[in-house]
Motif scaffolding. Structure first.
Motif, mmCIF file in Angstrom:
data_model
loop_
_atom_site.group_PDB
_atom_site.id
_atom_site.type_symbol
_atom_site.label_atom_id
_atom_site.label_comp_id
_atom_site.label_asym_id
_atom_site.label_seq_id
_atom_site.Cartn_x
_atom_site.Cartn_y
_atom_site.Cartn_z
ATOM 1 N N MET A 178 0.794 -1.327 0.025
ATOM 2 C CA MET A 178 -0.020 0.047 -0.194
ATOM 3 C C MET A 178 0.726 1.207 -0.014
ATOM 4 N N ASP A 179 1.896 1.099 -0.351
ATOM 5 C CA ASP A 179 2.924 2.267 -0.457
ATOM 6 C C ASP A 179 2.393 3.443 -1.242
ATOM 7 N N CYS A 180 1.643 2.928 -2.451
ATOM 8 C CA CYS A 180 0.942 3.762 -3.543
ATOM 9 C C CYS A 180 -0.070 4.578 -2.716
ATOM 10 N N VAL A 181 -0.780 4.086 -1.853
ATOM 11 C CA VAL A 181 -2.056 4.884 -0.946
ATOM 12 C C VAL A 181 -1.576 5.830 -0.505
ATOM 13 N N GLU A 182 -0.384 5.802 0.353
ATOM 14 C CA GLU A 182 0.087 6.927 1.056
ATOM 15 C C GLU A 182 0.484 8.082 0.202
ATOM 16 N N VAL A 183 0.975 7.822 -0.837
ATOM 17 C CA VAL A 183 1.573 9.098 -1.564
ATOM 18 C C VAL A 183 0.604 9.491 -2.791
ATOM 19 N N CYS A 184 -0.548 8.899 -3.056
ATOM 20 C CA CYS A 184 -1.668 9.357 -4.147
ATOM 21 C C CYS A 184 -2.052 10.729 -3.590
ATOM 22 N N PRO A 185 -1.926 11.693 -4.683
ATOM 23 C CA PRO A 185 -2.297 12.846 -4.381
ATOM 24 C C PRO A 185 -3.996 12.955 -4.358
ATOM 25 N N VAL A 186 -4.504 12.046 -5.154
ATOM 26 C CA VAL A 186 -6.102 12.303 -5.416
ATOM 27 C C VAL A 186 -7.027 11.313 -4.688
ATOM 28 N N ASP A 187 -6.481 10.343 -4.087
ATOM 29 C CA ASP A 187 -7.161 9.487 -2.928
ATOM 30 C C ASP A 187 -8.020 8.598 -4.011
ATOM 31 N N CYS A 188 -7.292 7.884 -5.168
ATOM 32 C CA CYS A 188 -8.140 7.174 -6.107
ATOM 33 C C CYS A 188 -8.032 5.593 -5.969
ATOM 34 N N CYS B 221 -8.037 9.129 -11.630
ATOM 35 C CA CYS B 221 -6.561 9.099 -11.462
ATOM 36 C C CYS B 221 -6.134 9.791 -12.693
ATOM 37 N N ASN B 222 -4.920 10.673 -12.455
ATOM 38 C CA ASN B 222 -4.417 11.317 -13.875
ATOM 39 C C ASN B 222 -3.055 11.585 -13.552
ATOM 40 N N LYS C 158 -16.047 0.955 -8.308
ATOM 41 C CA LYS C 158 -17.344 1.442 -8.160
ATOM 42 C C LYS C 158 -18.057 0.573 -7.022
ATOM 43 N N THR C 159 -17.301 -0.602 -6.431
ATOM 44 C CA THR C 159 -18.103 -1.197 -5.469
ATOM 45 C C THR C 159 -17.226 -1.468 -4.403
ATOM 46 N N TRP C 160 -15.717 -1.435 -4.301
ATOM 47 C CA TRP C 160 -14.716 -1.702 -3.308
ATOM 48 C C TRP C 160 -14.842 -0.365 -2.580
ATOM 49 N N PRO C 161 -14.381 -0.370 -1.160
ATOM 50 C CA PRO C 161 -14.256 0.830 -0.380
ATOM 51 C C PRO C 161 -12.718 1.803 -0.829
ATOM 52 N N ASN C 162 -13.104 2.917 -0.714
ATOM 53 C CA ASN C 162 -11.842 3.744 -0.934
ATOM 54 C C ASN C 162 -10.937 3.481 0.131
ATOM 55 N N ILE C 163 -9.492 3.474 -0.142
ATOM 56 C CA ILE C 163 -8.550 3.312 0.818
ATOM 57 C C ILE C 163 -7.521 4.593 0.793
ATOM 58 N N THR C 164 -7.194 5.207 1.909
ATOM 59 C CA THR C 164 -6.238 6.274 1.645
ATOM 60 C C THR C 164 -5.222 6.225 2.689
ATOM 61 N N THR C 165 -5.320 5.137 3.700
ATOM 62 C CA THR C 165 -4.307 4.972 4.407
ATOM 63 C C THR C 165 -3.562 3.673 4.141
ATOM 64 N N LYS C 166 -2.436 3.846 4.338
ATOM 65 C CA LYS C 166 -1.251 2.633 4.070
ATOM 66 C C LYS C 166 -1.418 1.671 5.360
ATOM 67 N N ARG C 167 -1.407 0.513 5.103
ATOM 68 C CA ARG C 167 -1.562 -0.627 6.143
ATOM 69 C C ARG C 167 -0.491 -1.642 5.590
ATOM 70 N N ALA C 168 -0.115 -2.611 6.528
ATOM 71 C CA ALA C 168 0.946 -3.394 6.309
ATOM 72 C C ALA C 168 0.411 -4.451 5.344
ATOM 73 N N PRO C 169 1.272 -5.118 4.467
ATOM 74 C CA PRO C 169 1.083 -5.966 3.571
ATOM 75 C C PRO C 169 0.708 -7.498 4.212
ATOM 76 N N GLY D 33 -12.409 -5.318 0.414
ATOM 77 C CA GLY D 33 -11.628 -4.946 1.406
ATOM 78 C C GLY D 33 -12.142 -4.255 2.420
ATOM 79 N N GLU D 34 -11.270 -3.674 3.373
ATOM 80 C CA GLU D 34 -11.855 -3.088 4.735
ATOM 81 C C GLU D 34 -11.928 -1.604 4.300
ATOM 82 N N GLY D 35 -11.220 -1.022 3.401
ATOM 83 C CA GLY D 35 -11.130 0.490 3.134
ATOM 84 C C GLY D 35 -10.564 1.295 4.430
ATOM 85 N N ASP D 36 -11.013 2.623 4.316
ATOM 86 C CA ASP D 36 -10.629 3.441 5.618
ATOM 87 C C ASP D 36 -11.643 3.207 6.688
#
Length: 112
Positions: free
Chosen positions: A15-25, A40-41, A75-86, A109-112
Motif C-alpha cells: 500500500m505504498d501507493c495509497v500513502e502518496v496518492c495525491p487524489v485518493d483514487c 486518477c491522472n 465502483k463497489t470496493w471501498p476507498n483506501i487512503t491510509t497505508k496498512r501492512a501487506p 476489502g476493509e477500506g478506511d
C-alpha cells in the motif's frame, strides 16, 4: 492518461501507493487494490515507490482487461487512503504468474 493496477498486486497488496496518492483514487479489494480510472491522472511519483511493478499507464498495449477490472471494482470496493501492512505472505507471491486466474477475489476489502 490514467493508470491501472494489474495482477502483480494480487496477494501482495503493498500500500505504498495509497500513502502518496495525491487524489485518493485507490479502492481496496480482499487481496488487491484498484485505481478508479476517472479519478486518477498523475501517478508518476506513486509508481516509482512501488515494490512490485503493479501500476501501469493505460496507454500500454494489452491492458484493456485491467482497465475494465479497475473501473468495475472501483465502483463497489471501498476507498483506501491510509497505508496498512501487506499480507504476511506477500513476498511469496511476488512475481508469481497467472495470479488473476488463480487468486483474484471479487470481495471488497476493509477500506478506511
Amino acid at each position: 492518461m490514467t493508470y491501472i493496477v494489474n495482477d502483480a498486486c494480487i496477494k501482495c497488496k503493498y500500500m505504498d501507493c495509497v500513502e502518496v496518492c495525491p487524489v485518493d483514487c485507490f479502492y481496496e479489494g480482499d487481496n488487491m487494490l484498484v485505481i478508479h480510472p476517472d479519478e486518477c491522472n498523475r501517478l508518476r511519483g506513486v509508481r516509482a515507490g512501488m515494490p512490485v511493478d503493479a501500476i501501469k499507464p493505460d496507454t500500454e498495449p494489452g491492458l484493456e482487461k485491467w482497465l475494465k477490472v479497475n473501473a468495475d471494482f472501483a465502483k463497489t470496493w471501498p476507498n483506501i487512503t491510509t497505508k496498512r501492512a501487506p499480507p504476511a505472505d506477500a513476498k511469496e507471491f511476488e512475481g508469481v504468474p497467472g495470479k488473476f486466474e488463480k487468486y483474484f477475489s471479487p470481495e471488497p476489502g476493509e477500506g478506511d
